[in-house]
Design an enzyme around this catalytic site. Structure first.
Site, mmCIF file in Angstrom:
data_model
loop_
_atom_site.group_PDB
_atom_site.id
_atom_site.type_symbol
_atom_site.label_atom_id
_atom_site.label_comp_id
_atom_site.label_asym_id
_atom_site.label_seq_id
_atom_site.Cartn_x
_atom_site.Cartn_y
_atom_site.Cartn_z
ATOM 1 C CB VAL A 1 -1.074 -0.105 1.086
ATOM 2 C CG1 VAL A 1 -0.099 0.020 2.521
ATOM 3 C CG2 VAL A 1 -1.897 1.072 1.177
ATOM 4 C CB SER B 1 -1.664 5.166 2.422
ATOM 5 O OG SER B 1 -2.926 5.894 3.053
ATOM 6 C CB SER C 1 -5.183 13.231 1.861
ATOM 7 O OG SER C 1 -5.563 13.566 0.593
ATOM 8 C CB ILE C 2 -8.097 11.259 -2.168
ATOM 9 C CG1 ILE C 2 -7.733 12.575 -2.051
ATOM 10 C CG2 ILE C 2 -9.362 10.925 -2.845
ATOM 11 C CD1 ILE C 2 -8.995 13.440 -1.582
ATOM 12 C CB ALA C 3 -7.604 6.820 -2.793
ATOM 13 C CB VAL D 1 -2.121 3.388 -4.825
ATOM 14 C CG1 VAL D 1 -1.602 2.694 -6.010
ATOM 15 C CG2 VAL D 1 -2.832 4.815 -4.960
ATOM 16 C CE LYS E 1 -5.806 8.047 -6.428
ATOM 17 N NZ LYS E 1 -5.478 9.217 -7.052
ATOM 18 C CG ASP F 1 -1.501 16.987 -5.717
ATOM 19 O OD1 ASP F 1 -0.759 17.898 -4.801
ATOM 20 O OD2 ASP F 1 -1.973 15.953 -5.359
#
Length: 419
Positions: free
Chosen positions: A107, A109, A111-113, A115, A128, A260
């Site tokens: 993983v 990791s 803030s949103i998801a 992967v 994701k 980003d």
């Protein structure tokens, strides 16, 4: 009414979490682990606050190095959701077991998801998985921020600033990061637009394998973060220039901007190419915004303060009745003359933007909210470029792309250029 109640409850939760962390901060203070405590607080507050911390972590000219290093963990090492939760999201999305086998120990990791590496018919893919209820949380947090900005806008110092409009645009863009269908489309479009840039690789999305809250894409192995300590010294200058070229292509030619490009999304591949991941925070610039931003950059690179002042006046969201346009022009011209031609070591976009916004505020010209996204793209990237090559000239590197924009007709040569 229900939404308002939910926002109020979320505001109470934010205050409670903050107070709880302050109450238990004494051991951290005694150990002088201020940055670590701040990181834990940001994680507890949620994704909207994590996004802000991610931006700050790239700014060693704003925060101490220890704080930047601590907050840098938030790029791809936010505490992941429990495996049982991720499994539940996948089963719900696919109506049963997904068509791939997930390596739950792989993983990454945010803030949103989260992967994960997964296997499908012997092929490695990246999966994701969106955190539950994350978009709702982001929307409520930005509603709280807008309410605060609305109150502050009544104060004399902040009157006239389009803070609410800026927060609305940023909030909508951050919340869209939870839309994986839109991200798959952005990945595909960026791959197409930048296909001629041989030293850049953007993973291929596999939308036919995705589902609600799940994005599947090509897995790129052997990635090394594009940071100075991981990058061969002889390639740092070249890579800094190449990254800048890609960003200027997005800003001035393609109009689809990745906002980003922090260390969690920017890597060096085994084949030596730059690898750009995660197209969640990608914004399309309106033609007028792209034109004006490009013109400002072109005249700034030339040290042409009068034309920069004209552009800022033309693009202003509004001009107060009491505005002192002459003072604004004088201040802008002086700022451009002072900043033009500076290399990364001697030029800070944060300080430049702060002084420019202050000139606008004091003299009654209010910046258009749309310009926040091209500026944000550069702000996120500037810290990374500075670490790779502090001698790079941000402004000079934009000239080849701006020239191409002029030659292709995307950037018209009007009275400003003839003057």
């Amino acid at each position: 009414m229900f939404q308002s109640v939910q926002v109020v409850l979320r505001a109470i939760a934010v205050v409670s979490i903050s107070l709880w962390h302050l109450a238990f901060a004494l051991p951290s203070i005694l150990r002088r682990d201020y940055a670590g405590r701040a990181r834990r607080l940001v994680v507890a507050l949620g994704p909207a606050f994590v996004k802000g911390a991610q931006l700050l972590s790239t700014r060693r000219d704003v925060l101490p190095a220890a704080w930047c290093e601590s907050l840098a963990d938030l790029h791809d090492r936010v505490p992941p959701m429990p495996v049982r939760v991720a499994r539940k999201v996948l089963r719900s999305a696919y109506g049963g077991e997904p068509p791939f086998t997930v390596d739950w120990d792989s993983v990454r990791s945010g803030s949103i998801a989260c992967v994960y590496r997964a296997t499908l018919d012997g092929r490695a893919v990246a999966v994701k998985v969106r955190r539950p209820r994350v978009r709702r949380l982001i929307e409520r947090d930005f509603a709280i921020m807008r309410a605060g900005a609305s109150v502050m806008s009544r104060l004399p110092w902040f009157r006239g600033l389009p803070a609410v409009a800026v927060l609305r645009q940023i909030g909508d863009a951050v919340a869209t990061q939870a839309d994986f269908e839109a991200e798959a489309e952005a990945l595909a479009e960026l791959r197409s637009l930048l296909a001629d840039v041989g030293y850049l690789h953007i993973p291929e999305p596999l939308p036919e394998l995705g589902a609600e809250g799940v994005l599947v894409m090509e897995f790129v192995d052997g990635l090394v973060p594009l940071v100075a300590e991981e990058t061969p010294a002889e390639r740092r200058s070249e890579l800094a220039q190449r990254v800048l070229f890609c960003v200027y292509r997005m800003l001035f030619l393609d109009g689809l901007v990745h906002c980003d490009m922090h260390p969690g999304n920017l890597y060096l591949g085994r084949d030596g190419r730059i690898v750009l991941l995660d197209a969640g925070f990608v914004v399309r610039l309106e033609p007028r915004v792209r034109r004006l931003f490009a013109e400002f950059f072109m005249h700034m690179a030339r040290g042409d303060g009068p034309h920069c002042a004209e552009i800022l006046q033309e693009s202003a969201e509004g001009v107060a009745e009491w505005a002192d346009v002459a003072a604004f022009r004088r201040g802008t011209i002086a700022l451009i003359e002072e900043s033009s031609g500076r290399n990364a070591r001697d030029f800070s976009l944060v300080r430049f933007a702060t002084r420019l916004f202050d000139l606008q505020r004091v003299n009654g010209l209010f910046a258009a909210p749309e310009f926040i996204f091209p500026l944000l793209a550069l702000l996120v990237l500037e810290g990374r470029i500075n670490e790779l090559d502090e001698e790079v000239d941000f402004q000079a590197e934009s000239i080849p792309v701006l020239t191409k924009a002029v030659m292709s007709g995307l950037l018209k040569i009007g009275p400003r250029e003839r003057g």
